[in-house]
Design a protein around this motif. Structure first.
Motif, PDB file in Angstrom:
ATOM      1  N   ARG A  38      41.251  40.558  26.841  1.00  8.75           N
ATOM      2  CA  ARG A  38      40.593  41.462  25.907  1.00  8.75           C
ATOM      3  C   ARG A  38      39.527  42.269  26.644  1.00  8.75           C
ATOM      4  O   ARG A  38      39.017  41.843  27.681  1.00  8.75           O
ATOM      5  CB  ARG A  38      39.963  40.687  24.749  1.00  8.75           C
ATOM      6  N   GLN A  39      39.234  43.429  26.065  1.00  7.32           N
ATOM      7  CA  GLN A  39      38.228  44.299  26.658  1.00  7.32           C
ATOM      8  C   GLN A  39      37.420  44.945  25.544  1.00  7.32           C
ATOM      9  O   GLN A  39      37.963  45.678  24.713  1.00  7.32           O
ATOM     10  CB  GLN A  39      38.878  45.370  27.525  1.00  7.32           C
ATOM     11  N   GLU A  44      34.042  44.602  31.083  1.00  2.99           N
ATOM     12  CA  GLU A  44      35.260  44.431  31.876  1.00  2.99           C
ATOM     13  C   GLU A  44      36.311  43.660  31.073  1.00  2.99           C
ATOM     14  O   GLU A  44      35.993  42.897  30.163  1.00  2.99           O
ATOM     15  CB  GLU A  44      34.938  43.671  33.166  1.00  2.99           C
ATOM     16  N   ARG A  45      37.548  43.860  31.454  1.00  5.15           N
ATOM     17  CA  ARG A  45      38.640  43.111  30.824  1.00  5.15           C
ATOM     18  C   ARG A  45      38.499  41.645  31.201  1.00  5.15           C
ATOM     19  O   ARG A  45      38.274  41.315  32.374  1.00  5.15           O
ATOM     20  CB  ARG A  45      39.982  43.660  31.305  1.00  5.15           C
ATOM     21  N   GLU A  46      38.638  40.756  30.208  1.00  2.00           N
ATOM     22  CA  GLU A  46      38.456  39.340  30.460  1.00  2.00           C
ATOM     23  C   GLU A  46      39.649  38.525  29.979  1.00  2.00           C
ATOM     24  O   GLU A  46      40.310  38.874  29.003  1.00  2.00           O
ATOM     25  CB  GLU A  46      37.186  38.812  29.784  1.00  2.00           C
ATOM     26  N   PHE A  47      39.881  37.435  30.670  1.00  2.00           N
ATOM     27  CA  PHE A  47      40.945  36.497  30.329  1.00  2.00           C
ATOM     28  C   PHE A  47      40.616  35.776  29.023  1.00  2.00           C
ATOM     29  O   PHE A  47      39.474  35.386  28.783  1.00  2.00           O
ATOM     30  CB  PHE A  47      41.090  35.480  31.459  1.00  2.00           C
ATOM     31  N   VAL A  48      41.628  35.576  28.185  1.00  7.43           N
ATOM     32  CA  VAL A  48      41.459  34.843  26.939  1.00  7.43           C
ATOM     33  C   VAL A  48      42.274  33.546  26.950  1.00  7.43           C
ATOM     34  O   VAL A  48      41.737  32.467  26.716  1.00  7.43           O
ATOM     35  CB  VAL A  48      41.877  35.696  25.719  1.00  7.43           C
ATOM     36  N   ALA A  49      43.564  33.661  27.229  1.00  2.00           N
ATOM     37  CA  ALA A  49      44.440  32.492  27.172  1.00  2.00           C
ATOM     38  C   ALA A  49      45.722  32.789  27.934  1.00  2.00           C
ATOM     39  O   ALA A  49      46.079  33.950  28.151  1.00  2.00           O
ATOM     40  CB  ALA A  49      44.779  32.134  25.727  1.00  2.00           C
ATOM     41  N   GLU A  89      31.710  38.847  18.012  1.00  4.23           N
ATOM     42  CA  GLU A  89      31.825  38.986  19.466  1.00  4.23           C
ATOM     43  C   GLU A  89      33.269  38.912  19.955  1.00  4.23           C
ATOM     44  O   GLU A  89      33.527  39.146  21.133  1.00  4.23           O
ATOM     45  CB  GLU A  89      30.972  37.939  20.189  1.00  4.23           C
ATOM     46  N   ASP A  90      34.210  38.606  19.071  1.00  2.11           N
ATOM     47  CA  ASP A  90      35.627  38.655  19.438  1.00  2.11           C
ATOM     48  C   ASP A  90      36.193  40.076  19.337  1.00  2.11           C
ATOM     49  O   ASP A  90      37.342  40.322  19.715  1.00  2.11           O
ATOM     50  CB  ASP A  90      36.450  37.741  18.529  1.00  2.11           C
ATOM     51  N   THR A  91      35.395  41.000  18.832  1.00  6.83           N
ATOM     52  CA  THR A  91      35.845  42.388  18.700  1.00  6.83           C
ATOM     53  C   THR A  91      36.175  42.979  20.062  1.00  6.83           C
ATOM     54  O   THR A  91      35.356  42.942  20.982  1.00  6.83           O
ATOM     55  CB  THR A  91      34.751  43.236  18.019  1.00  6.83           C
ATOM     56  N   ALA A  92      37.398  43.478  20.200  1.00  8.11           N
ATOM     57  CA  ALA A  92      37.860  44.021  21.482  1.00  8.11           C
ATOM     58  C   ALA A  92      39.269  44.577  21.310  1.00  8.11           C
ATOM     59  O   ALA A  92      39.925  44.355  20.291  1.00  8.11           O
ATOM     60  CB  ALA A  92      37.872  42.931  22.560  1.00  8.11           C
ATOM     61  N   LEU A  93      39.707  45.251  22.355  1.00  4.00           N
ATOM     62  CA  LEU A  93      41.115  45.633  22.481  1.00  4.00           C
ATOM     63  C   LEU A  93      41.812  44.474  23.188  1.00  4.00           C
ATOM     64  O   LEU A  93      41.394  44.077  24.284  1.00  4.00           O
ATOM     65  CB  LEU A  93      41.230  46.923  23.269  1.00  4.00           C
ATOM     66  N   TYR A  94      42.829  43.926  22.558  1.00  5.87           N
ATOM     67  CA  TYR A  94      43.527  42.760  23.094  1.00  5.87           C
ATOM     68  C   TYR A  94      44.840  43.187  23.732  1.00  5.87           C
ATOM     69  O   TYR A  94      45.625  43.931  23.126  1.00  5.87           O
ATOM     70  CB  TYR A  94      43.798  41.748  21.982  1.00  5.87           C
TER      71      TYR A  94
END
Length: 132
Positions: A38-39, A44-49, A89-94
């Motif tokens: 997600r970003q 920065e783009r970050e790992f989720v799962a 805080e989970d708001t992002a482009l996934y």
């Protein structure tokens, strides 16, 4: 070549749930590791799962453990991200992503690759917005 298409994003209130889907085409789906990233704006783009080729092993970043569940259905060429107890805080482009050279399961704890530049193919992203 792998093509990935995400869906399922949307606007949800804090505490709510969403399920993201990512359909793959091209190379045989069960031959590569799948991840969700997600970003958020300005970050920065970050790992989720991530989920292993068989679907038998999963791995999560700490901030989503116990709330998000990644799974895959190799018969449907689809990976899912079930997101519960959503927070602003989970708001992002996934994004979903494919790692063709990701680690294989060997029976112990499975650790996928987590850097975006280690993944080979990406979807276009689906927006998740969590309101407070």
């Amino acid at each position: 070549q792998v093509q990935l298409v995400e869906s399922g994003g949307g606007l949800v209130q804090a505490g709510g749930s969403l399920r993201l889907s990512c359909v793959a085409s091209g190379r045989t789906f069960g031959t590569y590791v799948m991840g969700w990233f997600r970003q958020a704006p300005g970050k920065e783009r970050e790992f989720v799962a991530a989920v292993s080729r068989s679907g038998g092993s999963t791995y999560y970043t700490d901030s989503v453990k116990g709330r998000f569940t990644i799974s895959r259905d190799n018969a449907k060429n689809t990976v899912y991200l079930q997101m519960n107890s959503l927070k602003p805080e989970d708001t992002a482009l996934y994004y979903c992503a494919a790692d063709l050279r990701g680690p294989t399961e060997y029976g112990g704890t499975w650790y996928p690759r987590v850097r975006p530049d280690e993944y080979d193919y990406w979807g276009q992203g689906t927006q998740v917005t969590v309101s407070s």
